[in-house]
Motif scaffolding. Structure first.
Motif, mmCIF file in Angstrom:
data_model
loop_
_atom_site.group_PDB
_atom_site.id
_atom_site.type_symbol
_atom_site.label_atom_id
_atom_site.label_comp_id
_atom_site.label_asym_id
_atom_site.label_seq_id
_atom_site.Cartn_x
_atom_site.Cartn_y
_atom_site.Cartn_z
ATOM 1 N N TYR A 291 0.851 -1.198 0.000
ATOM 2 C CA TYR A 291 0.000 0.000 0.000
ATOM 3 C C TYR A 291 0.886 1.247 0.000
ATOM 4 C CZ TYR A 291 -3.529 -3.449 1.036
ATOM 5 O OH TYR A 291 -4.352 -4.548 0.959
ATOM 6 N N LYS B 121 0.553 4.343 -0.712
ATOM 7 C CA LYS B 121 0.049 5.649 -0.276
ATOM 8 C C LYS B 121 -0.487 5.639 1.153
ATOM 9 C CE LYS B 121 -1.132 7.316 -4.902
ATOM 10 N NZ LYS B 121 -2.203 7.937 -5.744
ATOM 11 N N ASP C 70 -1.765 11.028 -11.613
ATOM 12 C CA ASP C 70 -0.902 10.031 -10.980
ATOM 13 C C ASP C 70 -0.261 9.134 -12.040
ATOM 14 O OD1 ASP C 70 -1.426 10.836 -8.375
ATOM 15 O OD2 ASP C 70 -3.244 9.623 -8.253
ATOM 16 N N GLN D 272 -0.350 -1.485 -10.359
ATOM 17 C CA GLN D 272 -0.948 -0.703 -9.275
ATOM 18 C C GLN D 272 -2.392 -0.379 -9.626
ATOM 19 O OE1 GLN D 272 1.837 2.041 -7.459
ATOM 20 N NE2 GLN D 272 0.310 3.686 -7.575
ATOM 21 N N TYR D 273 -3.232 -0.298 -8.618
ATOM 22 C CA TYR D 273 -4.639 0.037 -8.858
ATOM 23 C C TYR D 273 -5.181 0.788 -7.649
ATOM 24 C CZ TYR D 273 -9.417 -0.337 -10.535
ATOM 25 O OH TYR D 273 -10.670 -0.037 -10.999
ATOM 26 N N GLU D 274 -5.972 1.806 -7.926
ATOM 27 C CA GLU D 274 -6.540 2.613 -6.847
ATOM 28 C C GLU D 274 -8.045 2.778 -7.029
ATOM 29 O OE1 GLU D 274 -5.842 6.933 -4.580
ATOM 30 O OE2 GLU D 274 -4.427 6.203 -6.093
ATOM 31 N N CYS E 168 -4.973 2.697 -2.464
ATOM 32 C CA CYS E 168 -4.030 2.372 -3.540
ATOM 33 C C CYS E 168 -3.327 1.059 -3.198
ATOM 34 C CB CYS E 168 -3.007 3.496 -3.703
ATOM 35 S SG CYS E 168 -1.783 3.174 -4.987
ATOM 36 N N ARG F 57 -0.639 -2.003 -4.598
ATOM 37 C CA ARG F 57 0.351 -2.423 -5.601
ATOM 38 C C ARG F 57 0.528 -3.934 -5.512
ATOM 39 N NH1 ARG F 57 3.178 -0.119 -9.345
ATOM 40 N NH2 ARG F 57 5.027 -1.141 -10.156
#
Length: 230
Positions: free
Chosen positions: A38, A40, A147, A179-181, A186, A188
């Motif tokens: 994570y 963020k 981003d 990565q996906y948010e 967020c 990874r």
């Protein structure tokens, strides 16, 4: 006699090297285990210990599912992407609540369009992940923050256009690091293990004890879950 021994040794080594993954295989059935981090999230956030730390992706004949869990199994989430039937299924379990969302065709496209789109810049850089020479792409999220993050993917795992059902459609390969948010979280994903083996067809079926709900209802449930992690 010596020739027979040499042949056995050579044959054994051939089997060994051809079964060690890397760029020598395009096997079409198995599973990939990902480590989740994570980037963020504040490292001092006590909720970090309750977040999912592993995801397992199972694939077979251009169909795949992803599964992750947290809280000693109290929370479970899975996605099934069935390109053969143009179908997407999301299943969520939270303690005694069990919900499922099923989308087909235009419903999948409409769902993707609600999220920020991605701009993908392909590069010539290579990174070796678990024996696979993965191509590097730089992904920019088309949102206010713009981003950007890196993705590494390979076309040596036998899934045809694996990203057809998500925002990574411009990446033609299985992502081994990405990565996906969403829902202000967020995540990874980094592949930690790849194993080719038989996968039960039941892995790609919707569970009968899950209640089918609409996409707005599923979004509401997911937001409430991830808000508790923040």
């Amino acid at each position: 006699m010596k020739k027979i021994i040499y042949f056995i040794i050579f044959f054994s080594f051939s089997l060994l090297f051809n079964s060690c993954g890397g760029d020598t295989t395009t096997q079409e059935e198995g599973e990939i285990e990902y480590k989740i981090s994570y980037p963020k999230m504040d490292k001092k956030n006590f909720m970090l210990d309750f977040m999912p730390r592993k995801m397992v992706m199972k694939f077979k004949e251009d169909v795949y599912s992803t599964n992750l869990s947290a809280g000693m199994g109290m929370f479970r989430s899975s996605f099934i992407c069935d390109q053969n039937n143009n179908q997407f299924i999301q299943q969520v379990k939270l303690i005694n609540k069990k919900y499922a969302l099923q989308l087909d065709g235009d419903g999948i496209k409409k769902s993707i369009s609600k999220n920020p789109s991605f701009t993908v810049e392909h590069t010539t850089e290579i990174k070796n992940i678990l024996g696979y020479n993965c191509k590097k792409a730089i992904v920019t999220v088309n949102n206010e923050k713009q981003d950007a993050f890196t993705v590494y993917y390979t076309d040596k795992i036998g899934l045809k256009t694996p990203n057809w059902c998500n925002e990574f459609a411009d990446i033609d390969g299985v992502m081994l690091e990405y990565q996906y948010e969403k829902y202000d979280v967020c995540m990874r994903f980094t592949a930690s293990k790849i194993e080719f083996k038989e996968i039960d067809d039941a892995e790609f079926e919707i569970s009968k004890d899950y209640k089918l709900i609409s996409e707005p209802e599923m979004d509401k449930e997911m937001k409430e879950i991830f808000e508790s992690f923040n």
